[in-house]
Design an enzyme around this catalytic site. Structure first.
Site, PDB file in Angstrom:
ATOM      1  CD  GLN A   1     -25.424  -4.034 -12.389  1.00 36.18           C
ATOM      2  OE1 GLN A   1     -25.458  -5.302 -12.388  1.00 36.18           O
ATOM      3  NE2 GLN A   1     -26.014  -3.296 -12.999  1.00 36.18           N
ATOM      4  CB  SER A   2     -23.869  -5.480  -5.055  1.00 38.53           C
ATOM      5  OG  SER A   2     -24.022  -6.743  -4.021  1.00 38.53           O
ATOM      6  CG  ASN A   3     -22.376 -10.599  -8.272  1.00 39.48           C
ATOM      7  OD1 ASN A   3     -23.089 -10.446  -9.385  1.00 39.48           O
ATOM      8  ND2 ASN A   3     -21.167 -10.332  -8.642  1.00 39.48           N
TER       9      ASN A   3
ATOM     10  CB  CYS B   1     -27.324  -6.173  -3.009  1.00 37.13           C
ATOM     11  SG  CYS B   1     -26.328  -5.273  -1.849  1.00 37.13           S
TER      12      CYS B   1
END
Ligand SMILES: *Cc1c(COP(=O)(O)O)cnc(C)c1O
Length: 348
Positions: free
Chosen positions: A90-92, A94
């Site tokens: 859930q990387s912001n 990325c």
């Protein structure tokens, strides 16, 4: 006034490097009146302000966009056509890179840490909408093999005739921190327009670059303002070292000399909870409380955890005596949705 009793510098003493303008700047600086009245003033604490870096853009919102303005300028300046970066499922960072790549016509390869069957939700859904290529690795493999994975994918793209540019976790390095060096100048300008110089700047710390940029920016601007990062993972010693490492890297890139060991790096590691991307119920309750009191959305991974810690520390009088504190809202709202089951207390 800073500690020496002289005025804060209004401009940075060093020129910015190449930058692609992607973010809507300056972002608003807003007072949180009801939060201040309920949680800060009764404990002798400061007025709480929020720097709305959740409004840097819509899909690309958050703090990573400020860093990527400098990182993508370097990438395209070197003739690269592909961005490779990494993060949690859930990387912001990325998601922002995926959308920025689409906006600039660059390919994006994401290396994500996740499970075997991840749901199309939150940031992960947006990665796919932006048509980024996604490779998901289990936590152990990701941790042990990350630098090898970057090499493998860079070589893979080169063998297909592309020119890849690798961006580290959170775009936190000597190049990416320019985003928050410049943001500290912007923030000081905002504050001065309201007629104050803040005693405290507070942010969530996940890979250290935001805190490094703010810490270095405030140092270069000669403010007496104290920057505190609320860690959301790892520990205080890790970020003490990481923030200084990013600043040393910046020094090497620009040819400046700064005594990094003498710089005050303030990390609060008291509210990490169970670990990265894991939060206990009080954090979710703080998120609901802030949304209902101020109409402000925080997320469970970064800003909610950090703001929850800030509220506890205000309550303990840790910021008593200060007049103004600015919380830098670093974004993350898309991660609310994959955590929906933790909000089951709503409507109780
Ligand atoms: C990445 C991130 C942070 C942490 O910033 P770092 O520079 O990685 O320490 C904080 N908040 C949000 C919403 C983020 O995505």
């Amino acid at each position: 006034m800073n500690r020496d009793g002289t005025a804060v510098r209004k401009s940075l003493p060093i020129e910015l490097p190449a930058r692609l303008r992607l973010a809507n700047l300056p972002t608003p600086l807003q007072p949180l009146s009801r939060i201040s009245e309920r949680f800060s003033y009764p404990c002798g604490g400061p007025r709480i302000w929020v720097k709305r870096d959740d409004l840097t853009e819509s899909g690309m919102s958050g703090n990573k966009l400020r860093k990527l303005e400098f990182v993508t300028a370097a990438a395209t300046g070197q003739g690269c056509d592909t961005l490779i970066t990494c993060g949690g499922i859930q990387s912001n960072h990325c998601r922002t890179t995926a959308l920025v790549g689409a906006r600039l016509g660059l390919q994006v390869q994401l290396l994500l840490r996740g499970g075997t069957s991840e749901e199309m939700d939150g940031n992960f859904l947006l990665d796919h909408l932006a048509d980024a290529s996604v490779a998901v690795y289990l936590a152990r493999e990701y941790k042990e093999a990350l630098s090898g994975l970057f090499q493998y994918w860079a070589e893979d793209y080169r063998s297909r005739g592309h020119r890849p540019f690798c961006i580290p976790t959170g775009a936190s390095d000597g190049l990416g921190i320019w985003g928050y060096i410049e943001a500290s100048r912007e923030l000081m300008t905002d504050c001065l327009a309201y007629g104050f110089e803040p005693e405290h700047i507070v942010c969530a710390t996940g890979s250290g670059g935001t805190q490094a940029g703010l810490t270095l920016g405030c140092h270069l601007l000669e403010t007496g303002c104290k920057v505190t990062g609320y860690a959301v993972c790892d520990n205080a010693a890790y970020f003490q070292a990481k923030v200084r490492e990013d600043i040393r890297h910046w020094c090497a890139l620009v040819g400046e000399k700064i005594e990094t060991d003498a710089l005050a790096v303030c990390v609060n590691a008291d509210y990490i909870g169970p670990g990265y991307a894991q939060a206990e119920r009080p954090v979710y309750q703080t998120i609901a409380e802030v949304a209902s009191l101020e109409g402000l959305l925080l997320d469970p991974v970064y800003t909610g955890k950090a703001f929850h810690g800030l509220l506890q520390d205000l309550n303990m009088g840790k910021y008593a005596g200060a007049k103004n504190l600015v919380f830098v809202h670093t974004g993350g709202q898309f991660a609310l949705f994959p955590y929906r089951q933790h909000f089951s207390f709503l409507g109780d």
